[in-house]
Design an enzyme around this catalytic site. Structure first.
Site, mmCIF file in Angstrom:
data_model
loop_
_atom_site.group_PDB
_atom_site.id
_atom_site.type_symbol
_atom_site.label_atom_id
_atom_site.label_comp_id
_atom_site.label_asym_id
_atom_site.label_seq_id
_atom_site.Cartn_x
_atom_site.Cartn_y
_atom_site.Cartn_z
ATOM 1 C CG ASN A 194 -0.768 5.221 -1.220
ATOM 2 O OD1 ASN A 194 -1.582 4.852 -2.062
ATOM 3 N ND2 ASN A 194 -1.066 5.369 0.054
ATOM 4 C CD GLU A 237 -2.991 -0.978 0.153
ATOM 5 O OE1 GLU A 237 -3.037 0.035 -0.567
ATOM 6 O OE2 GLU A 237 -3.734 -1.952 -0.037
ATOM 7 N NE ARG A 285 -5.190 3.366 -6.349
ATOM 8 C CZ ARG A 285 -4.804 2.311 -7.063
ATOM 9 N NH1 ARG A 285 -4.544 2.418 -8.337
ATOM 10 N NH2 ARG A 285 -4.672 1.142 -6.491
#
Ligand SMILES: Nc1ncnc2c1ncn2[C@@H]1O[C@H](COP(=O)(O)OP(=O)(O)OP(=O)(O)O)[C@@H](O)[C@H]1O
Ligand SMILES: [Mg+2]
Lengths: 120, 146
Positions: B51, B47, B107
């Site tokens: 990002n 994650e 997203r």
């Protein structure tokens, strides 16, 4: 990540194998959209039983496909999610809008049943 | 086991997301973690790194990401993911579930929520146009082996 498709009536099953992350989701979503168009399938089953890893990109991929399926008045189901996938999908509330079964056969059976109900 | 530090730097391309979580998993192997602990660490790292790839550098493939992994004898794992990209405007808002600036790119805004839930502590520091540093702390349950 690899993807295989199986067609049965107007139900397309996408069988995913490998790791579902931002990188692999980019091509997977295109493959699924393309296959649904080519086969003119309304309903979609995503089989995650051979997926060894998934993160939030999996959530985005599922929700994106769900929107497309709904646009065509189709139904979508998930099957074979691991406990870890269920944890992240639950956080995003996916199971409140998309149903999920253990086995692919069961998902197929439920979708076909719904199709027959709609015809009546 | 002695305290340990490993630092890896790589370019911000999507292919390296998998690499980063494999490295993090390899780093904790000496502690004999459970499958659950490994999965949580891999997911949280994935994650944070994705990002940086997606948001910090706008998926341009330019820029670098630093992954720093620290462990203590007691099994406290600290993983720092740092980028030198656009930074975050409002950290509190960004951390809220469902908040995303990339809704059009499919997203869901669940990255920080997942990191928070899969670790014992999540620290997010960021400065506009300077970059972002995400610190993930995980206390491994090593008591059973002792
Ligand atoms: N490293 C970063 N640099 C700049 N902005 C960031 C960074 N990390 C997160 N953000 C901002 O914080 C928001 C929330 O991040 P989060 O990971 O929770 O959701 P997302 O990445 O948008 O969606 P998902 O992770 O569910 O795919 C992002 O939309 C982005 O605006
Ligand atoms: Mg994210």
């Amino acid at each position: 990540m690899q993807i295989e498709f199986e067609m049965s009536d107007d139900i397309i099953t996408a069988i995913l194998t490998g790791e579902l992350d931002h990188h692999s989701a980019l091509s997977i979503r295109e493959d699924i959209d393309h296959a649904m168009q080519v086969y003119r399938a309304k309903n979609l089953i995503l089989d995650f039983s051979s997926v060894s890893f998934a993160d939030s990109s999996g959530i985005g991929m599922i929700m994106g496909r769900y929107k497309k399926v709904k646009e065509k008045d189709g139904c979508m189901m998930l099957c074979g999610c691991s406990v870890y996938m269920k944890r992240i999908f639950e956080m995003a509330g996916i199971f409140t809008i998309i149903e999920e079964t253990e086995e692919r056969g069961e998902a197929m059976r439920q979708l076909k049943e719904r199709g027959e109900e709609n015809e009546r | 086991m002695k305290d340990n530090v490993v630092t890896v730097e790589f370019i911000a391309i999507a292919e390296n997301e998998r690499f980063a979580r494999m490295v993090a998993a390899a780093f904790v192997v000496p502690f004999d973690p459970t499958v659950e602990e490994i999965t949580e660490i891999k997911t949280a790292v994935s994650e944070a790194v994705s990002n940086s790839v997606i948001h910090a550098y706008n998926s341009s493939g330019e820029g670098t990401i630093k992954l720093e992994m620290r462990s203590t004898e007691k099994g406290t794992i600290t993983i720092i993911v740092e980028d030198y990209g656009i930074g975050i405007d409002d950290i509190e808002a960004a951390r809220a579930p469902m908040f995303t600036t990339s809704a059009l790119e499919e997203r869901s805004g669940m990255g920080f929520t997942i990191m928070e839930s899969f670790t014992d502590k999540l620290i997010v520091e960021s400065e506009k146009e300077k970059g972002t540093r995400v610190t993930l702390v995980k206390m491994l349950d090593i008591s059973c082996g002792l």
